[in-house]
Motif scaffolding. Structure first.
Motif, PDB file in Angstrom:
ATOM      1  N   TRP A 211       0.858  -1.185   0.000  1.00 29.63           N
ATOM      2  CA  TRP A 211       0.000   0.000   0.000  1.00 29.63           C
ATOM      3  C   TRP A 211       0.895   1.236   0.000  1.00 29.63           C
ATOM      4  CZ3 TRP A 211      -4.894   1.259  -0.843  1.00 29.63           C
ATOM      5  CH2 TRP A 211      -5.382   2.474  -0.388  1.00 29.63           C
ATOM      6  N   THR A 212       0.795   2.069  -1.028  1.00 33.27           N
ATOM      7  CA  THR A 212       1.732   3.177  -1.170  1.00 33.27           C
ATOM      8  C   THR A 212       1.038   4.401  -1.737  1.00 33.27           C
ATOM      9  OG1 THR A 212       3.795   3.888  -2.253  1.00 33.27           O
ATOM     10  CG2 THR A 212       2.396   2.379  -3.479  1.00 33.27           C
ATOM     11  N   ALA A 213       1.566   5.564  -1.354  1.00 36.26           N
ATOM     12  CA  ALA A 213       1.113   6.843  -1.908  1.00 36.26           C
ATOM     13  C   ALA A 213       2.304   7.578  -2.507  1.00 36.26           C
ATOM     14  CB  ALA A 213       0.439   7.685  -0.834  1.00 36.26           C
ATOM     15  N   ALA A 214       3.253   6.819  -3.069  1.00 38.37           N
ATOM     16  CA  ALA A 214       4.503   7.406  -3.561  1.00 38.37           C
ATOM     17  C   ALA A 214       4.291   8.341  -4.744  1.00 38.37           C
ATOM     18  CB  ALA A 214       5.482   6.294  -3.955  1.00 38.37           C
ATOM     19  N   ARG A 215       3.154   8.246  -5.426  1.00 41.84           N
ATOM     20  CA  ARG A 215       2.906   9.117  -6.582  1.00 41.84           C
ATOM     21  C   ARG A 215       2.287  10.455  -6.195  1.00 41.84           C
ATOM     22  NH1 ARG A 215       0.328   4.756 -10.870  1.00 41.84           N
ATOM     23  NH2 ARG A 215       2.269   3.631 -11.359  1.00 41.84           N
ATOM     24  N   LYS A 216       2.249  10.740  -4.903  1.00 41.17           N
ATOM     25  CA  LYS A 216       1.702  12.003  -4.408  1.00 41.17           C
ATOM     26  C   LYS A 216       0.233  12.176  -4.769  1.00 41.17           C
ATOM     27  CE  LYS A 216       5.883  12.889  -3.084  1.00 41.17           C
ATOM     28  NZ  LYS A 216       6.273  12.690  -1.678  1.00 41.17           N
ATOM     29  N   GLY A 217      -0.449  11.067  -4.947  1.00 40.04           N
ATOM     30  CA  GLY A 217      -1.880  11.114  -5.247  1.00 40.04           C
ATOM     31  C   GLY A 217      -2.602  10.086  -4.390  1.00 40.04           C
ATOM     32  N   PRO A 218      -3.757   9.600  -4.834  1.00 37.38           N
ATOM     33  CA  PRO A 218      -4.457   8.564  -4.081  1.00 37.38           C
ATOM     34  C   PRO A 218      -3.597   7.317  -3.918  1.00 37.38           C
ATOM     35  CG  PRO A 218      -5.875   9.522  -5.774  1.00 37.38           C
ATOM     36  CD  PRO A 218      -4.506  10.044  -6.025  1.00 37.38           C
ATOM     37  N   ALA A 219      -3.584   6.749  -2.726  1.00 36.83           N
ATOM     38  CA  ALA A 219      -2.782   5.563  -2.453  1.00 36.83           C
ATOM     39  C   ALA A 219      -3.387   4.342  -3.148  1.00 36.83           C
ATOM     40  CB  ALA A 219      -2.678   5.339  -0.960  1.00 36.83           C
ATOM     41  N   PHE A 220      -2.558   3.335  -3.402  1.00 38.44           N
ATOM     42  CA  PHE A 220      -3.002   2.123  -4.077  1.00 38.44           C
ATOM     43  C   PHE A 220      -2.036   0.995  -3.736  1.00 38.44           C
ATOM     44  CE2 PHE A 220      -0.167   4.499  -6.754  1.00 38.44           C
ATOM     45  CZ  PHE A 220       0.668   3.551  -7.323  1.00 38.44           C
ATOM     46  N   PHE A 221      -2.432  -0.246  -4.043  1.00 42.75           N
ATOM     47  CA  PHE A 221      -1.566  -1.407  -3.866  1.00 42.75           C
ATOM     48  C   PHE A 221      -0.701  -1.561  -5.116  1.00 42.75           C
ATOM     49  CE2 PHE A 221      -5.065  -2.528  -0.955  1.00 42.75           C
ATOM     50  CZ  PHE A 221      -4.311  -2.808   0.189  1.00 42.75           C
ATOM     51  N   SER A 222       0.580  -1.869  -4.905  1.00 47.81           N
ATOM     52  CA  SER A 222       1.480  -1.929  -6.060  1.00 47.81           C
ATOM     53  C   SER A 222       2.639  -2.874  -5.790  1.00 47.81           C
ATOM     54  CB  SER A 222       2.030  -0.534  -6.374  1.00 47.81           C
ATOM     55  OG  SER A 222       2.989  -0.148  -5.401  1.00 47.81           O
ATOM     56  N   TYR A 223       3.343  -3.182  -6.883  1.00 51.02           N
ATOM     57  CA  TYR A 223       4.657  -3.814  -6.850  1.00 51.02           C
ATOM     58  C   TYR A 223       5.642  -2.860  -7.539  1.00 51.02           C
ATOM     59  CZ  TYR A 223       2.751  -8.367  -5.479  1.00 51.02           C
ATOM     60  OH  TYR A 223       2.136  -9.395  -4.806  1.00 51.02           O
ATOM     61  N   SER A 224       6.928  -3.054  -7.278  1.00 52.06           N
ATOM     62  CA  SER A 224       7.966  -2.271  -7.949  1.00 52.06           C
ATOM     63  C   SER A 224       8.638  -3.130  -9.007  1.00 52.06           C
ATOM     64  CB  SER A 224       9.012  -1.766  -6.951  1.00 52.06           C
ATOM     65  OG  SER A 224       8.534  -0.668  -6.229  1.00 52.06           O
ATOM     66  N   ASP A 225       8.702  -2.601 -10.213  1.00 51.40           N
ATOM     67  CA  ASP A 225       9.411  -3.248 -11.315  1.00 51.40           C
ATOM     68  C   ASP A 225      10.803  -2.623 -11.391  1.00 51.40           C
ATOM     69  OD1 ASP A 225      10.127  -4.656 -13.523  1.00 51.40           O
ATOM     70  OD2 ASP A 225       8.747  -3.667 -14.914  1.00 51.40           O
ATOM     71  N   ASN A 226      11.846  -3.393 -11.087  1.00 53.70           N
ATOM     72  CA  ASN A 226      13.224  -2.898 -11.040  1.00 53.70           C
ATOM     73  C   ASN A 226      13.962  -3.316 -12.302  1.00 53.70           C
ATOM     74  OD1 ASN A 226      13.625  -2.015  -7.931  1.00 53.70           O
ATOM     75  ND2 ASN A 226      12.343  -3.846  -8.029  1.00 53.70           N
ATOM     76  N   TYR A 227      14.541  -2.324 -12.996  1.00 50.80           N
ATOM     77  CA  TYR A 227      15.296  -2.568 -14.213  1.00 50.80           C
ATOM     78  C   TYR A 227      16.768  -2.256 -13.994  1.00 50.80           C
ATOM     79  CZ  TYR A 227      11.408  -3.195 -17.546  1.00 50.80           C
ATOM     80  OH  TYR A 227      10.334  -3.677 -18.238  1.00 50.80           O
ATOM     81  N   LEU A 228      17.625  -3.147 -14.473  1.00 51.15           N
ATOM     82  CA  LEU A 228      19.055  -2.887 -14.585  1.00 51.15           C
ATOM     83  C   LEU A 228      19.374  -2.888 -16.070  1.00 51.15           C
ATOM     84  CD1 LEU A 228      21.807  -2.583 -13.042  1.00 51.15           C
ATOM     85  CD2 LEU A 228      22.082  -5.052 -13.339  1.00 51.15           C
ATOM     86  N   ILE A 229      19.807  -1.747 -16.607  1.00 55.83           N
ATOM     87  CA  ILE A 229      19.989  -1.628 -18.054  1.00 55.83           C
ATOM     88  C   ILE A 229      21.427  -1.266 -18.384  1.00 55.83           C
ATOM     89  CG2 ILE A 229      17.615  -0.769 -18.195  1.00 55.83           C
ATOM     90  CD1 ILE A 229      18.941   1.912 -19.230  1.00 55.83           C
ATOM     91  N   ASP A 230      21.833  -1.640 -19.597  1.00 53.82           N
ATOM     92  CA  ASP A 230      23.097  -1.169 -20.150  1.00 53.82           C
ATOM     93  C   ASP A 230      22.812   0.110 -20.921  1.00 53.82           C
ATOM     94  OD1 ASP A 230      26.063  -2.140 -20.998  1.00 53.82           O
ATOM     95  OD2 ASP A 230      25.076  -1.163 -22.696  1.00 53.82           O
ATOM     96  N   THR A 231      23.564   1.167 -20.633  1.00 53.83           N
ATOM     97  CA  THR A 231      23.236   2.480 -21.192  1.00 53.83           C
ATOM     98  C   THR A 231      23.692   2.663 -22.632  1.00 53.83           C
ATOM     99  OG1 THR A 231      25.273   3.433 -20.271  1.00 53.83           O
ATOM    100  CG2 THR A 231      23.289   3.552 -18.915  1.00 53.83           C
ATOM    101  N   ASP A 232      24.419   1.695 -23.213  1.00 54.16           N
ATOM    102  CA  ASP A 232      24.852   1.849 -24.600  1.00 54.16           C
ATOM    103  C   ASP A 232      23.653   1.967 -25.541  1.00 54.16           C
ATOM    104  OD1 ASP A 232      27.379   1.664 -23.629  1.00 54.16           O
ATOM    105  OD2 ASP A 232      27.880  -0.258 -24.540  1.00 54.16           O
ATOM    106  N   HIS A 233      22.732   1.007 -25.439  1.00 54.13           N
ATOM    107  CA  HIS A 233      21.537   1.015 -26.295  1.00 54.13           C
ATOM    108  C   HIS A 233      20.252   0.839 -25.501  1.00 54.13           C
ATOM    109  CE1 HIS A 233      24.741   0.018 -29.237  1.00 54.13           C
ATOM    110  NE2 HIS A 233      24.000   0.735 -30.053  1.00 54.13           N
ATOM    111  N   GLY A 234      20.327   0.926 -24.174  1.00 51.68           N
ATOM    112  CA  GLY A 234      19.119   0.790 -23.367  1.00 51.68           C
ATOM    113  C   GLY A 234      18.587  -0.623 -23.302  1.00 51.68           C
ATOM    114  N   VAL A 235      19.461  -1.618 -23.357  1.00 51.01           N
ATOM    115  CA  VAL A 235      19.038  -3.013 -23.251  1.00 51.01           C
ATOM    116  C   VAL A 235      18.872  -3.368 -21.782  1.00 51.01           C
ATOM    117  CG1 VAL A 235      19.711  -5.416 -23.646  1.00 51.01           C
ATOM    118  CG2 VAL A 235      20.131  -3.694 -25.409  1.00 51.01           C
ATOM    119  N   ILE A 236      17.772  -4.018 -21.448  1.00 52.05           N
ATOM    120  CA  ILE A 236      17.516  -4.452 -20.073  1.00 52.05           C
ATOM    121  C   ILE A 236      18.313  -5.729 -19.834  1.00 52.05           C
ATOM    122  CG2 ILE A 236      15.747  -5.084 -18.394  1.00 52.05           C
ATOM    123  CD1 ILE A 236      13.716  -3.726 -20.341  1.00 52.05           C
ATOM    124  N   VAL A 237      19.268  -5.695 -18.911  1.00 53.19           N
ATOM    125  CA  VAL A 237      20.099  -6.872 -18.642  1.00 53.19           C
ATOM    126  C   VAL A 237      19.574  -7.683 -17.462  1.00 53.19           C
ATOM    127  CG1 VAL A 237      22.160  -5.881 -19.686  1.00 53.19           C
ATOM    128  CG2 VAL A 237      21.730  -5.521 -17.257  1.00 53.19           C
TER     129      VAL A 237
END
Length: 461
Positions: A211-237
């Protein structure tokens, strides 16, 4: 003049080829050369019985899922309808006009069974990442990390406040699958063990969501999608799903860096991130790994009253002391202790103090410690690593790194606006990770199709 009325006439034989009806510039035709599913059947072989009825080809199910996530069709019922009607989808899935499309229930059975037991979707994702590396799109020198909130399939009306939530009252034998997964991840760093703070509300249908209100708006249930990318071409590693709290997101960075080291022998020179990742332990971990942290430091040592801050004091590492602007020393200990437990430990937060007599006679006391008898300066456990990050922030490369970091945000914008992953359909940590892996795989395939030229179709004589 008006032409004759067009009427459908049944023919006995048709000359028809799916190959000729898929445009050369269609996205699926551009992606198809990079979809290598040859390793799927050996990977799944231990999870199939040697007897019984033949199952649906797992390669067909994976190709259909890729179609769905490439075009934002995440409803499996609708996906089956679209594959049934769309000629390009049939061509990509290797289905002829007369071949039946699998029932939508086949996806659920395989996802909760063989696919999840064998970790097939991660295997598929890493196969595509390996292809990106082989094509020269990934150097592994500069990586960037970030997280984005994805709304869970849960709502407040079906939740319980933390004062009333009692997980010990749950019977795992009668609990739904998402609730069972919640009980299994209570000790995982990415979920239950990430923080001792209980969320304000806990969902009955998906209790692992945050349960989070991290978007500074109405709170909601969520998960966090974490990306680790290579910055050469934006490939998700790498990709990882976690609770939507900072501790879990930062912890997933260590998990992803360890995983790309193990799977692809990737040791980055840089890691680029925003301030949320600038804690002392995280910076210390990166410096120990010989990774330069291009990360703003979380620093609360600043003062608003105009007096000298910690940055105005010079650190003397050789003598374990600070030197104030007037040349006086601030030390943590001023005598040797016979009991080692009372002396310096080198861990935690240390406080360095000046002598009261010197501070009382100092002409700069009003600018240093006007409301205290003597000045003290606190030093964090990982202050050396924090200072390395501060020094990096003063370089020209740091400005380049901050621009490169936007590539992660662009991928999240693409994920939500183009692929339509604003809200999860699957519940539980496993369901969230399945969706995140498939979406990241689709993004990498689209990246390959965009950057690399399409192979020329051989000319027929």
């Amino acid at each position: 003049m008006m032409g004759p009325r067009q009427e459908a006439q049944a023919a006995l034989f048709y000359e028809f080829s799916l190959e000729g009806h898929v445009p050369q510039d269609h996205l699926l035709r551009l992606i198809d050369p990079f979809v290598d599913l040859s390793s799927i059947r050996p990977h799944l072989a231990p999870f199939y019985s040697h007897t019984g009825r033949p199952s649906i080809d797992p390669e067909l199910l994976i190709r259909m899922l890729l179609v769905g996530y490439c075009f934002g069709i995440r409803s499996e019922r609708r996906l089956c309808e679209e594959v049934h009607l769309n000629l390009a989808y049939r061509w990509f899935c290797r289905l002829d006009l007369s071949d039946p499309v699998p029932d939508h229930s086949s996806f659920s059975k395989n996802r909760h069974g063989r696919f999840r037991e064998s970790d097939l979707l991660r295997h598929l994702f890493e196969t595509v990442v390996a292809r990106c590396i082989a094509e020269g799109l990934v150097s592994g020198q500069r990586l960037a990390v970030d997280a984005s909130l994805i709304e869970a399939d849960a709502n407040k009306q079906n939740s319980t406040p933390k004062e009333e939530w009692d997980r010990t009252a749950i019977d795992p034998a009668d609990a739904p699958r998402a609730v069972q997964e919640y009980l299994e991840v209570l000790d995982h760093e990415a979920f239950g063990a990430a923080s001792e703070v209980e969320p304000k509300f806990t969902s009955h249908s998906d209790p692992a969501s945050q349960w989070t209100a991290a978007r500074k708006g109405p709170a909601f249930f969520s998960y966090s999608d974490n990306y680790l990318i290579d910055t050469d071409h934006g490939v998700i590693v790498d990709v990882e799903g976690t609770r939507s709290i900072r501790q879990a997101e930062v912890g997933s960075t260590r998990t992803m860096l360890d995983r790309v080291k193990e799977n692809f022998d990737m040791d980055p020179d840089w890691l680029i991130a925003d301030t949320a990742y600038g804690s002392g332990p995280m910076l210390g971990w990166l410096v120990d790994r010989k990774i330069d942290p291009y990360i703003p430091v979380i620093d609360k040592s600043g003062r608003s009253d105009g007096t000298w801050t910690r940055e105005d004091f010079e650190w003397d590492a050789e003598n374990d002391r600070y030197i104030c602007p007037e040349g006086h020393e601030l030390k943590q200990f001023r005598r040797n202790y016979s009991d080692p437990n009372r002396g310096p430990t080198g861990k935690g937060r240390a406080k360095y103090r000046a002598l009261k007599l010197i501070c009382q006679e100092c002409p700069s006391k009003a600018r240093c410690c006007p409301n205290a008898d003597a000045r003290s300066v606190a030093r964090e456990e990982h202050e050396d690593a924090r200072q390395i990050a501060r020094d990096i922030a003063k370089t020209d490369q740091y400005e380049i790194a901050m621009r490169l970091r936007k590539k992660v945000e662009m991928l999240f914008a693409h994920l939500k606006r183009i692929l339509g992953l604003n809200r999860l359909r699957l519940r539980g940590p496993c369901g969230a990770n399945d969706e995140f892996l498939l979406a990241a795989t689709a993004q990498n395939l689209r990246k390959l199709a965009k950057i690399l030229p399409a192979p020329q179709k051989p000319q027929t004589a």
